[in-house]
Design an enzyme around this catalytic site. Structure first.
Site, short mmCIF file in Angstrom:
data_model
loop_
_atom_site.label_atom_id
_atom_site.label_comp_id
_atom_site.label_asym_id
_atom_site.label_seq_id
_atom_site.Cartn_x
_atom_site.Cartn_y
_atom_site.Cartn_z
N SER A 84 4.61 2.92 7.80
CA SER A 84 4.19 1.66 7.17
C SER A 84 5.32 1.10 6.34
O SER A 84 5.98 1.83 5.59
CB SER A 84 2.99 1.89 6.25
OG SER A 84 1.80 1.73 6.94
N HIS B 224 0.82 -1.22 0.00
CA HIS B 224 0.00 0.00 0.00
C HIS B 224 0.86 1.27 0.00
O HIS B 224 0.38 2.32 -0.41
CB HIS B 224 -1.02 0.00 1.15
CG HIS B 224 -0.43 0.20 2.51
ND1 HIS B 224 -0.11 -0.86 3.34
CD2 HIS B 224 -0.12 1.32 3.18
CE1 HIS B 224 0.38 -0.37 4.48
NE2 HIS B 224 0.38 0.95 4.40
N ASP C 162 -0.02 -7.77 1.42
CA ASP C 162 0.47 -6.39 1.48
C ASP C 162 1.99 -6.32 1.64
O ASP C 162 2.51 -5.51 2.39
CB ASP C 162 -0.24 -5.63 2.61
CG ASP C 162 -0.05 -4.11 2.52
OD1 ASP C 162 0.25 -3.61 1.40
OD2 ASP C 162 -0.20 -3.43 3.54
#
Length: 172
Positions: free
Chosen positions: A164, A66, A95
């Site tokens: 992230s 992402h 992911d």
């Protein structure tokens, strides 16, 4: 210094890296040379998203997909130097994506299994919140959630925007 440090990518990558460490500052010193900042760019070269990543080899970085999804090009920043990067592998269901980065030279993190993690175990997150590289936060493993082929981790360590794809390290 007889403890090990484990690496997990934020938001679901389930691997571990051993390193000797006893306290948060020792863990940070051991693992921070493996953490990078990632910029996703549009077709005009403008930044569209920002995240973190962890070097798996001298020329490969792993991150969350992402972080990359809105980009058509990518850059990796390591020790104030910017490197062009290309998407190498993507697993959108988990992911997890990797980037090829020529001549990066970052210290590779050594991966291991997460099967030894325990609820309540201390963990340390290293990432780049808002692009401010090499920030440390801590927490615990709040829960282990079984999924096909491994487990997801629920943690209490704060993960800010931009972190992230960075590393989650244990102290055992």
């Amino acid at each position: 210094m007889g403890r090990k440090v484990g690496l997990l990518l934020f938001l679901g990558l389930l691997w571990a890296v051993p390193a000797a460490a006893d306290v948060a500052s020792d863990i940070f010193e051991a693992v921070s040379p493996s953490v990078v900042v990632i910029h996703a760019l549009d077709a005009k070269g403008n930044q569209v998203s920002l995240g973190s990543g962890v070097a798996l080899s001298a020329e490969e970085v792993v991150t969350n997909c992402h972080v990359l999804e809105d980009g058509t090009g990518y850059r990796v920043v390591y020790r104030s130097t910017t490197y062009p990067a290309e998407l190498r592998h993507s697993d959108w269901d988990r992911d997890v994506c990797s980037l090829a980065v020529s001549d990066l030279g970052a210290k590779p993190a050594t991966l291991g299994a997460t099967g030894k993690l325990r609820v309540g175990q201390k963990v340390y997150a290293v990432g780049a919140p808002q692009g401010l590289d090499l920030s440390l936060s801590d927490g615990i493993v709040a829960s282990l959630r079984p999924v096909e082929g491994g487990q997801y981790l629920q943690i209490t360590a704060p993960i800010s925007p931009g972190s992230s794809g960075g590393g989650l390290f244990d102290g055992d």
